[in-house]
Design a protein around this motif. Structure first.
Motif, PDB file in Angstrom:
ATOM      1  N   ARG A  96      -9.366  51.871  21.247  1.00 39.46           N
ATOM      2  CA  ARG A  96      -9.878  53.214  21.027  1.00 39.46           C
ATOM      3  C   ARG A  96     -10.830  53.229  19.829  1.00 39.46           C
ATOM      4  O   ARG A  96     -10.605  52.537  18.840  1.00 39.46           O
ATOM      5  N   HIS A  97     -11.843  54.065  19.910  1.00 33.58           N
ATOM      6  CA  HIS A  97     -12.764  54.297  18.801  1.00 33.58           C
ATOM      7  C   HIS A  97     -12.754  55.795  18.501  1.00 33.58           C
ATOM      8  O   HIS A  97     -12.836  56.613  19.424  1.00 33.58           O
ATOM      9  N   TYR A  98     -12.652  56.137  17.237  1.00 38.61           N
ATOM     10  CA  TYR A  98     -12.562  57.538  16.835  1.00 38.61           C
ATOM     11  C   TYR A  98     -13.800  57.970  16.057  1.00 38.61           C
ATOM     12  O   TYR A  98     -14.221  57.295  15.112  1.00 38.61           O
ATOM     13  N   ASN A  99     -14.374  59.109  16.460  1.00 41.97           N
ATOM     14  CA  ASN A  99     -15.412  59.726  15.646  1.00 41.97           C
ATOM     15  C   ASN A  99     -14.762  60.314  14.392  1.00 41.97           C
ATOM     16  O   ASN A  99     -13.577  60.658  14.396  1.00 41.97           O
ATOM     17  N   GLY A 100     -15.535  60.446  13.335  1.00 44.00           N
ATOM     18  CA  GLY A 100     -14.984  61.018  12.107  1.00 44.00           C
ATOM     19  C   GLY A 100     -15.778  60.579  10.895  1.00 44.00           C
ATOM     20  O   GLY A 100     -16.839  59.942  11.010  1.00 44.00           O
ATOM     21  N   ARG A 101     -15.257  60.912   9.733  1.00 44.28           N
ATOM     22  CA  ARG A 101     -15.941  60.574   8.486  1.00 44.28           C
ATOM     23  C   ARG A 101     -14.928  60.454   7.362  1.00 44.28           C
ATOM     24  O   ARG A 101     -13.930  61.189   7.329  1.00 44.28           O
ATOM     25  N   VAL A 102     -15.179  59.531   6.441  1.00 41.62           N
ATOM     26  CA  VAL A 102     -14.385  59.431   5.217  1.00 41.62           C
ATOM     27  C   VAL A 102     -15.326  59.564   4.024  1.00 41.62           C
ATOM     28  O   VAL A 102     -16.385  58.933   3.981  1.00 41.62           O
ATOM     29  N   SER A 103     -14.943  60.411   3.084  1.00 42.35           N
ATOM     30  CA  SER A 103     -15.664  60.552   1.823  1.00 42.35           C
ATOM     31  C   SER A 103     -14.703  60.146   0.709  1.00 42.35           C
ATOM     32  O   SER A 103     -13.507  60.430   0.785  1.00 42.35           O
ATOM     33  N   PHE A 104     -15.203  59.504  -0.329  1.00 42.41           N
ATOM     34  CA  PHE A 104     -14.302  58.932  -1.324  1.00 42.41           C
ATOM     35  C   PHE A 104     -14.972  58.808  -2.683  1.00 42.41           C
ATOM     36  O   PHE A 104     -16.202  58.801  -2.795  1.00 42.41           O
ATOM     37  N   VAL A 105     -14.122  58.735  -3.708  1.00 43.78           N
ATOM     38  CA  VAL A 105     -14.560  58.430  -5.066  1.00 43.78           C
ATOM     39  C   VAL A 105     -14.243  56.953  -5.304  1.00 43.78           C
ATOM     40  O   VAL A 105     -13.075  56.573  -5.409  1.00 43.78           O
ATOM     41  N   PRO A 106     -15.250  56.091  -5.353  1.00 44.24           N
ATOM     42  CA  PRO A 106     -14.978  54.654  -5.472  1.00 44.24           C
ATOM     43  C   PRO A 106     -14.529  54.256  -6.875  1.00 44.24           C
ATOM     44  O   PRO A 106     -14.914  54.878  -7.868  1.00 44.24           O
ATOM     45  N   ALA A 107     -13.705  53.227  -6.917  1.00 45.30           N
ATOM     46  CA  ALA A 107     -13.330  52.633  -8.201  1.00 45.30           C
ATOM     47  C   ALA A 107     -14.523  51.856  -8.751  1.00 45.30           C
ATOM     48  O   ALA A 107     -15.446  51.507  -8.004  1.00 45.30           O
ATOM     49  N   PRO A 108     -14.536  51.566 -10.041  1.00 46.49           N
ATOM     50  CA  PRO A 108     -15.620  50.763 -10.606  1.00 46.49           C
ATOM     51  C   PRO A 108     -15.772  49.441  -9.866  1.00 46.49           C
ATOM     52  O   PRO A 108     -14.796  48.759  -9.575  1.00 46.49           O
ATOM     53  N   GLY A 109     -17.004  49.107  -9.520  1.00 47.71           N
ATOM     54  CA  GLY A 109     -17.277  47.884  -8.772  1.00 47.71           C
ATOM     55  C   GLY A 109     -17.460  48.113  -7.288  1.00 47.71           C
ATOM     56  O   GLY A 109     -17.868  47.194  -6.563  1.00 47.71           O
ATOM     57  N   PHE A 110     -17.141  49.321  -6.807  1.00 51.16           N
ATOM     58  CA  PHE A 110     -17.255  49.618  -5.374  1.00 51.16           C
ATOM     59  C   PHE A 110     -18.220  50.778  -5.114  1.00 51.16           C
ATOM     60  O   PHE A 110     -18.175  51.399  -4.061  1.00 51.16           O
ATOM     61  N   GLU A 111     -19.118  51.034  -6.059  1.00 45.72           N
ATOM     62  CA  GLU A 111     -20.012  52.192  -5.955  1.00 45.72           C
ATOM     63  C   GLU A 111     -21.093  52.034  -4.885  1.00 45.72           C
ATOM     64  O   GLU A 111     -21.726  53.020  -4.506  1.00 45.72           O
ATOM     65  N   ASP A 112     -21.300  50.815  -4.389  1.00 46.97           N
ATOM     66  CA  ASP A 112     -22.364  50.595  -3.411  1.00 46.97           C
ATOM     67  C   ASP A 112     -21.929  50.860  -1.972  1.00 46.97           C
ATOM     68  O   ASP A 112     -22.753  50.830  -1.061  1.00 46.97           O
ATOM     69  N   TYR A 113     -20.650  51.097  -1.760  1.00 42.94           N
ATOM     70  CA  TYR A 113     -20.171  51.357  -0.409  1.00 42.94           C
ATOM     71  C   TYR A 113     -20.572  52.769   0.024  1.00 42.94           C
ATOM     72  O   TYR A 113     -20.421  53.735  -0.738  1.00 42.94           O
ATOM     73  N   GLY A 114     -21.062  52.902   1.263  1.00 43.75           N
ATOM     74  CA  GLY A 114     -21.375  54.211   1.806  1.00 43.75           C
ATOM     75  C   GLY A 114     -22.641  54.814   1.218  1.00 43.75           C
ATOM     76  O   GLY A 114     -23.433  54.143   0.549  1.00 43.75           O
ATOM     77  N   GLU A 115     -22.817  56.104   1.476  1.00 40.19           N
ATOM     78  CA  GLU A 115     -23.972  56.853   0.997  1.00 40.19           C
ATOM     79  C   GLU A 115     -23.519  57.963   0.056  1.00 40.19           C
ATOM     80  O   GLU A 115     -22.406  58.470   0.170  1.00 40.19           O
ATOM     81  N   ALA A 116     -24.396  58.342  -0.848  1.00 43.41           N
ATOM     82  CA  ALA A 116     -24.058  59.386  -1.819  1.00 43.41           C
ATOM     83  C   ALA A 116     -23.830  60.721  -1.121  1.00 43.41           C
ATOM     84  O   ALA A 116     -24.518  61.069  -0.151  1.00 43.41           O
ATOM     85  N   THR A 117     -22.847  61.464  -1.601  1.00 41.09           N
ATOM     86  CA  THR A 117     -22.562  62.797  -1.084  1.00 41.09           C
ATOM     87  C   THR A 117     -21.958  63.618  -2.212  1.00 41.09           C
ATOM     88  O   THR A 117     -21.892  63.165  -3.360  1.00 41.09           O
TER      89      THR A 117
END
Length: 296
Positions: A96-117
């Motif tokens: 199965r594949h699910y549509n959706g979205r995750v938004s998060f506050v990254p820990a230091p060192g992981f700021e490059d994941y995803g797009e700014a929001t």
């Protein structure tokens, strides 16, 4: 008040994490000895919220493949622990594949994941008034973290997703090291995310969860987050069907799914928020060789 744990279920992820951190086998006798010795360690506690409803989690939250396996395999409970492997194979073959979205506050060192929001406010529940009233929390109780999320730097990743897995400690079960880099009280949750992956590669990936080597797969995004907003959606293959959100073995939210179990969702299958309180809980734990924050 410190909490002592003894393995007596099919998962036992928390006590496995405690004993393994000290190099001890996961057994009832070792767990009891840890309680008797009286050494303690701090543990982060996650608050899952939607409207006025709160659920406090110490182990994990899952949506997608892992939640489907965990909850839907209950119908094979007569098989014992083999039910997980048996149903995992079924779910991989009929992925199965699910549509959706995750938004998060990254820990230091992981700021490059995803797009700014940006943070769009706390989720509200869509449950009907009767359900909402029955689940209303006591206002004099603990309401969760009061961190100012709007002042943090948010990132976002959109689906489709195969699996979203959020972990507080390394082990999800006695033979599943879901988050090898997780710490008991670092103030972060480990996010394990799988999007596009061939079925054979996924089968190989699942076989590597017993030692945590799945986290190194190019099909896995592994990062640490301080807060997260999950927006679950319907199945890609059949938009009339939705999924399950599972935390610590309990159904948090159940969408329009084929499988109907005994557990009813505490929240609507909709946007929900997860925050972390660092070191809020205290556990009895073994101390020799432990890589956790101990409290005497």
């Amino acid at each position: 008040m410190p909490i002592g744990m003894v393995p007596a279920g099919t998962g036992n992820g928390m006590v496995k994490s405690l004993l393994d951190s000290a190099g001890e086998p996961c057994s009832a006798s070792n767990a009891i000895l840890a309680v008797i010795r009286g050494h303690k360690c701090s543990l982060d506690v996650a608050t899952i919220s939607q409207g006025k409803t709160r659920f406090f989690s110490v182990l994990m939250l899952a949506w997608g493949l892992i939640a489907d396996i965990d909850i839907e395999s209950e119908k094979y409970r007569w098989m014992g622990s083999a039910r997980m492997d048996f149903y995992a194979l079924q779910r991989i073959l009929h992925l199965r594949h699910y549509n959706g979205r995750v938004s998060f506050v990254p820990a230091p060192g992981f700021e490059d994941y995803g797009e700014a929001t940006s943070y769009h406010g706390e989720p509200t529940s869509e449950k009907n008034p009767t359900q909402e009233e029955s689940l209303k929390i006591q206002q004099q109780g603990y309401l969760g973290s009061d961190v100012k999320l709007e002042n943090m730097h948010w990132r976002t990743i959109s689906g489709p997703f195969v699996s979203i897995w959020l972990h507080n400690v390394p082990w999800g079960g006695e033979d599943v090291m879901a988050a090898p880099n997780a710490k008991f009280s670092d103030g972060y949750l480990d996010l394990i995310m799988v999007k596009d992956i061939p079925k054979l590669a996924l089968l190989s990936l699942m076989s590597k969860t017993n030692d945590g080597s799945h986290a190194k797969s190019p099909h896995v995004r592994y990062l640490k987050v301080k807060a997260l907003v999950l927006e679950p959606g319907p199945l890609v293959e059949d938009p009339t069907k939705e999924g399950i959100i599972d935390s610590d073995g309990e159904v948090i939210a159940r969408g329009n799914v084929t499988y109907e179990g005994d557990q009813k969702g505490l929240m609507a299958y909709d946007k929900l928020q997860i925050t972390v309180d660092q070191g809020l809980a205290t556990l009895f734990a073994p101390v020799q060789g432990m890589g956790v924050d101990c409290v005497e």
